[in-house]
Design an enzyme around this catalytic site. Structure first.
Site, mmCIF file in Angstrom:
data_model
loop_
_atom_site.group_PDB
_atom_site.id
_atom_site.type_symbol
_atom_site.label_atom_id
_atom_site.label_comp_id
_atom_site.label_asym_id
_atom_site.label_seq_id
_atom_site.Cartn_x
_atom_site.Cartn_y
_atom_site.Cartn_z
ATOM 1 N N LYS A 97 -2.224 -2.895 7.990
ATOM 2 C CA LYS A 97 -3.296 -2.415 8.850
ATOM 3 C C LYS A 97 -3.170 -3.032 10.234
ATOM 4 C CE LYS A 97 -6.562 -1.555 5.100
ATOM 5 N NZ LYS A 97 -7.897 -1.846 4.538
ATOM 6 N N TYR A 149 -9.444 -11.211 -6.796
ATOM 7 C CA TYR A 149 -8.501 -11.180 -7.907
ATOM 8 C C TYR A 149 -8.632 -12.416 -8.789
ATOM 9 C CZ TYR A 149 -6.299 -7.279 -5.518
ATOM 10 O OH TYR A 149 -6.064 -6.061 -4.933
ATOM 11 N N ARG A 186 0.866 -1.178 0.000
ATOM 12 C CA ARG A 186 0.000 0.000 0.000
ATOM 13 C C ARG A 186 0.906 1.233 0.000
ATOM 14 N NH1 ARG A 186 -1.867 -3.613 3.926
ATOM 15 N NH2 ARG A 186 -3.964 -4.456 3.546
ATOM 16 N N ARG A 229 -0.777 -2.133 -6.866
ATOM 17 C CA ARG A 229 -1.065 -3.233 -5.934
ATOM 18 C C ARG A 229 -1.997 -4.250 -6.600
ATOM 19 N NH1 ARG A 229 -1.227 -4.619 -0.408
ATOM 20 N NH2 ARG A 229 -3.270 -5.198 0.439
ATOM 21 N N HIS A 237 -2.867 2.296 -5.862
ATOM 22 C CA HIS A 237 -3.493 0.997 -5.648
ATOM 23 C C HIS A 237 -3.555 0.187 -6.946
ATOM 24 C CE1 HIS A 237 -4.830 -0.379 -1.778
ATOM 25 N NE2 HIS A 237 -5.790 -1.109 -2.314
ATOM 26 N N HIS A 294 -3.617 -9.412 3.563
ATOM 27 C CA HIS A 294 -5.059 -9.507 3.802
ATOM 28 C C HIS A 294 -5.330 -10.416 4.992
ATOM 29 C CE1 HIS A 294 -6.169 -8.434 -0.639
ATOM 30 N NE2 HIS A 294 -5.967 -7.370 0.106
#
Length: 335
Positions: free
Chosen positions: A207, A314, A166, A282, A279, A305
């Protein structure tokens, strides 16, 4: 850790404000939520508190399921005084509201969770947009590397595509997060980024400050090494010794906005007409890995994730690609 503060839409009761702030503090301290995500939650909770104030709710135990469902409806119409939101954005706001009500119930502030059975609006699956490999190559090679800033820009874009990071993760990196230096006791000896034992490994913080290790690859490593050796010292001399991997012209840490501008200019030079954002690199990273045969769970780990469900979107992209290739290439694909 800074305490979360509520930006008030109207004037909610001070008791609600205190309880909401306690929830934000919980997210920051105990859940380790990133500053960007916490800021979004703060805005969403503030909007909900404004709605509760309009409905005359003065304490957590006065909020009912009808208040939550009414707020969800108001998000789509703007009836609460805010901008009308699309279903996907409304679902995000509802997630913050549900989390707060769950927290209040666990803390004994309410006997029940009025948001527990409120479901978010259905949203269409939005497939991530990836660039073809040829356009990625053109984008990366469009960056001139005859100046320190050019070396930085090339290294940044190569890094983003090589790691799937990110943009906030990339600009938040320090030099020490790129592993490959040889340390002996108190002394540190400079070494190549690629090292002698294979590709460099980068430590990324996603995150919730969750750490993951991602290979950098030969092209990315070469670009980062060129930046560290031939570019970064020149910009570092303009500042006060920032540890940041990517520096701005004043020797400080490169911002997300500046990184976005770097990418936009590279896309223009490469003649790419599609809308390109950090993004996009990414998305391209994940899509190209899966098209190349990578396991979806490996890609999940590389992207950071929490759930493989997030990564599986994806696989829909690659399935669409396979169908398009089949339809164009097979002699009996179309009637």
């Amino acid at each position: 850790m800074r305490r979360g503060r509520i930006t008030r839409v109207s004037e909610p009761d001070p008791q609600l404000t205190r309880r909401a702030t306690a929830y934000l503090d919980h997210l920051a301290v105990e859940r380790g939520m990133s500053a960007n995500t916490l800021s979004a939650y703060r805005r969403d909770i503030s909007r909900y508190l404004g709605w509760l104030a309009q409905q005359g709710v003065q304490a957590p135990d006065q909020a009912t399921r009808q208040h939550v469902t009414g707020f969800l409806q108001a998000l789509g119409t703007g009836e609460d005084g805010g901008h009308p939101l699309a279903p996907r954005s409304a679902a995000r706001v509802l997630a913050a509201v549900r989390g707060m009500h769950r927290f209040w119930a666990l803390e004994g502030l309410t006997e029940a969770d009025p948001a527990q059975d409120v479901t978010p609006p259905r949203t269409a699956t939005r497939l991530p947009k990836a660039l073809p490999v040829g356009q990625i190559t053109a984008l990366l090679e469009s960056v001139p590397t005859d100046t320190p800033a050019g070396l930085r820009d090339r290294a940044l874009l190569e890094f983003l595509y090589a790691t799937g990071a990110r943009i906030s993760e990339a600009v938040g990196l320090d030099v020490d997060d790129v592993l490959g230096a040889v340390r002996t006791g108190e002394a540190e000896q400079e070494a190549t980024v690629t090292g002698e034992e294979g590709p460099a490994v980068v430590r990324l913080f996603g995150k919730g400050s969750k750490e993951r290790m991602v290979p950098l690859g030969s092209y990315g490593a070469a670009a980062v090494e060129a930046w560290l050796v031939r570019g970064r010292p020149a910009l570092a001399g303009q500042g006060t010794g920032s540890p940041a991997l990517f520096l701005n012209q004043r020797g400080g840490r490169l911002s997300r906005q500046s990184a976005w501008t770097i990418l936009k200019k590279a896309a223009e030079r490469a003649g790419i007409q599609a809308d390109v954002s950090p993004h996009t690199l990414r998305h391209s990273f994940a899509t190209h890995l899966l098209e190349g045969g990578a396991d979806v769970r490996v890609v999940q780990e590389l992207l950071g994730h929490a759930s493989v469900t997030t990564t599986q979107v994806y696989t829909l992209v690659t399935a669409d690609t396979l169908r398009e290739v089949y339809a164009a290439a097979h002699p009996r694909a179309l009637s």
